[in-house]
Write a protein that holds these residues in place. Structure first.
Motif, PDB file in Angstrom:
ATOM      1  N   THR A 149       0.861  -1.189   0.000  1.00  0.00           N
ATOM      2  CA  THR A 149       0.000   0.000   0.000  1.00  0.00           C
ATOM      3  C   THR A 149       0.891   1.229   0.000  1.00  0.00           C
ATOM      4  O   THR A 149       2.033   1.190   0.444  1.00  0.00           O
ATOM      5  N   ASN A 359      -8.347   3.033   5.896  1.00  0.00           N
ATOM      6  CA  ASN A 359      -8.130   2.591   4.518  1.00  0.00           C
ATOM      7  C   ASN A 359      -6.906   1.696   4.409  1.00  0.00           C
ATOM      8  O   ASN A 359      -6.908   0.692   3.683  1.00  0.00           O
ATOM      9  N   LEU A 362      -7.783  -1.836   5.983  1.00  0.00           N
ATOM     10  CA  LEU A 362      -8.721  -2.602   5.164  1.00  0.00           C
ATOM     11  C   LEU A 362      -8.111  -2.968   3.814  1.00  0.00           C
ATOM     12  O   LEU A 362      -8.432  -4.016   3.245  1.00  0.00           O
ATOM     13  N   SER A 363      -7.223  -2.104   3.292  1.00  0.00           N
ATOM     14  CA  SER A 363      -6.546  -2.425   2.030  1.00  0.00           C
ATOM     15  C   SER A 363      -5.579  -3.583   2.208  1.00  0.00           C
ATOM     16  O   SER A 363      -5.435  -4.441   1.321  1.00  0.00           O
ATOM     17  N   GLU A 365      -5.969  -5.999   4.384  1.00  0.00           N
ATOM     18  CA  GLU A 365      -6.839  -7.178   4.456  1.00  0.00           C
ATOM     19  C   GLU A 365      -7.289  -7.602   3.057  1.00  0.00           C
ATOM     20  O   GLU A 365      -7.306  -8.803   2.726  1.00  0.00           O
ATOM     21  N   TYR A 366      -7.630  -6.645   2.213  1.00  0.00           N
ATOM     22  CA  TYR A 366      -8.059  -6.928   0.840  1.00  0.00           C
ATOM     23  C   TYR A 366      -6.945  -7.601   0.048  1.00  0.00           C
ATOM     24  O   TYR A 366      -7.180  -8.574  -0.688  1.00  0.00           O
ATOM     25  N   ARG A 369      -6.607 -11.236   1.049  1.00  0.00           N
ATOM     26  CA  ARG A 369      -7.715 -12.086   0.569  1.00  0.00           C
ATOM     27  C   ARG A 369      -7.677 -12.300  -0.935  1.00  0.00           C
ATOM     28  O   ARG A 369      -8.172 -13.323  -1.434  1.00  0.00           O
ATOM     29  N   HIS A 370      -7.117 -11.316  -1.685  1.00  0.00           N
ATOM     30  CA  HIS A 370      -7.154 -11.385  -3.144  1.00  0.00           C
ATOM     31  C   HIS A 370      -5.764 -11.509  -3.752  1.00  0.00           C
ATOM     32  O   HIS A 370      -5.544 -11.158  -4.914  1.00  0.00           O
ATOM     33  N   PRO A 382     -10.602  -0.165  -3.303  1.00  0.00           N
ATOM     34  CA  PRO A 382     -11.933  -0.595  -3.739  1.00  0.00           C
ATOM     35  C   PRO A 382     -13.029   0.323  -3.184  1.00  0.00           C
ATOM     36  O   PRO A 382     -12.976   0.725  -2.017  1.00  0.00           O
ATOM     37  N   GLU A 384     -15.978  -0.184  -2.223  1.00  0.00           N
ATOM     38  CA  GLU A 384     -16.723  -0.645  -1.047  1.00  0.00           C
ATOM     39  C   GLU A 384     -15.953  -0.334   0.247  1.00  0.00           C
ATOM     40  O   GLU A 384     -16.567  -0.069   1.285  1.00  0.00           O
ATOM     41  N   ILE A 385     -14.635  -0.339   0.186  1.00  0.00           N
ATOM     42  CA  ILE A 385     -13.840   0.030   1.360  1.00  0.00           C
ATOM     43  C   ILE A 385     -13.979   1.515   1.630  1.00  0.00           C
ATOM     44  O   ILE A 385     -14.187   1.946   2.776  1.00  0.00           O
TER      45      ILE A 385
END
Length: 419
Positions: A149, A359, A362-363, A365-366, A369-370, A382, A384-385
């Motif tokens: 990030t 942000n 959560l980024s 975490e994203y 997951r991806h 994203p 939604e975040i």
């Protein structure tokens, strides 16, 4: 034993108190940390974070650790570290921290290497120095990294250049581009904290002075607005015609840097570019002019040119270097030309960093997951975040908003309805 390099562990108790004070103003990040502690979505993930070592950053690090991450922290700027915070993270949280306020360039890069010695799966950068070092000098470790990030405008610019050149080895989320980051952090955070740093360093009265804001991006907008609120006569310089037009429509004077250099009392750079205050500008500035930088790197003011023009220099106050020129004029450089809000003050208020670091968390975490679906390029946060952070912030502030009715949703999704 936790490996670390900080100024003094005896500062830890003060640092812990300040971290907890900041946490009170960061309810969104606190909610995320509580969920992370329950779900442990970052279990076993090694994160190397190159960020400003502040009370707000400490709360982000604590949230990541609560989620199961193994975090190592190093400073993203030699003057931005809060030594008591660095000590507290080491002593009370067991986080390896490599950061000392005022460290020289050699120490700064030694600390970056120390962070990379932890072989990160993820990088968190503020200015892209860590990512650049990893790609240029530690390429053998790129195979373990699967994402990153980036916090700030300057870093995103560098990352996009890397992506365009085909050298970026893993996906990076541009946290700076989230609306809940740059619309608030860059504008309200930078606007307030930049002037806070200038006032702490100089104790000057801004009312009635001419403040020249170089660059009218989101940071420049915030600085110009706050300076006007304190009674300054604000002049904006720009190279982008749309931004210049916006500044005019906001009621600011807009002119060339060559003309602004002659009339300004205080100059604040916020462009992310080099030498926007150059020798030709220094040569015509008023006696007593104050030069401050709100950008990430200390290249916006041509410091070598200032050094060459000076016949003498001294430090009349902490974070103020006075340059005496041959014609008797005095020019004052604040915080060695580094970002003044962290060099001479405490950086952005915790309440605005709450959204930025939400942000970030959560980024991360994203990305975890991806990790198998993302390509090595720069991604936006994203939507939604972004929207989730905004919703959580409103709830924390006790602000209620409306929701569309089913009828309104059908109307907005249709095309048949006419006049």
């Amino acid at each position: 034993m936790t490996e670390y390099d900080v100024k003094d562990l005896d500062l830890a108790e003060v640092g812990r108190s300040r971290i907890e004070w900041a946490a009170q103003e960061m309810p969104v990040l606190r909610q995320i940390a509580e969920r992370f502690a329950r779900e442990r979505p970052l279990e076993g993930i090694r994160i190397a974070a190159c960020l400003h070592v502040t009370t707000e950053t400490a709360n982000l690090v604590r949230a990541l650790v609560a989620g199961g991450a193994e975090v190592v922290l190093t400073a993203s700027n030699p003057l931005s570290t809060q030594d008591d915070v660095a000590a507290a993270l080491v002593k009370y949280d067991g986080v390896p921290v490599y950061a000392i306020k005022g460290e020289d360039k050699e120490t700064y890069y030694r600390h970056l290497h120390a962070a990379l010695d932890h072989r990160p799966h993820l990088t968190m950068d503020d200015g892209c120095d860590l990512v650049t070092l990893l790609h240029k000098e530690r390429r053998e470790e790129l195979r373990e990294a699967f994402g990153g990030t980036e916090e700030t405008t300057t870093g995103v610019i560098r990352l996009r250049a890397m992506a365009a050149a085909g050298v970026l080895a893993y996906p990076v989320i541009a946290v700076n581009d989230a609306k809940t980051k740059h619309l608030f952090d860059n504008r309200y955070g930078t606007g307030q904290s930049t002037l806070d740093g200038i006032l702490r360093a100089t104790n000057v009265l801004l009312a009635g002075k001419t403040v020249v804001v170089i660059g009218y991006g989101w940071c420049g907008r915030g600085i110009a607005s706050r300076a006007r609120g304190l009674g300054a006569n604000v002049v904006v310089t720009e190279v982008d015609p749309l931004r210049a037009l916006e500044a005019v429509m906001e009621g600011f004077s807009v002119t060339s840097m060559r003309e602004a250099a002659r009339v300004g009392d205080v100059f604040i750079t916020a462009t992310g570019n080099q030498h926007v205050i150059d020798r030709e500008h220094l040569e015509v500035m008023k006696d007593g002019a104050i030069l401050a930088n709100a950008g990430h790197f200390n290249v916006e003011i041509n410091i070598p040119a200032l050094e060459a023009l000076a016949v003498e220099k001294r430090e009349p106050r902490p974070f103020v270097t006075q340059y005496l020129l041959a014609d008797g004029r005095r020019l004052h450089l604040l915080g060695e030309g580094r970002l003044i809000n962290l060099a001479a003050a405490e950086g952005h208020p915790s309440a605005v960093m709450d959204m930025s670091f939400a942000n970030q968390a959560l980024s991360v975490e994203y990305l975890v997951r991806h990790r198998d679906a993302l390509e090595p390029r720069v991604y936006g946060v994203p939507e939604e975040i972004d929207r989730r952070v905004a919703r959580l912030k409103l709830e924390a502030m006790g602000v209620a908003i409306d929701a569309l009715t089913p009828e309104q949703e059908r109307y907005l999704a249709s095309w048949e309805a006419g006049t």
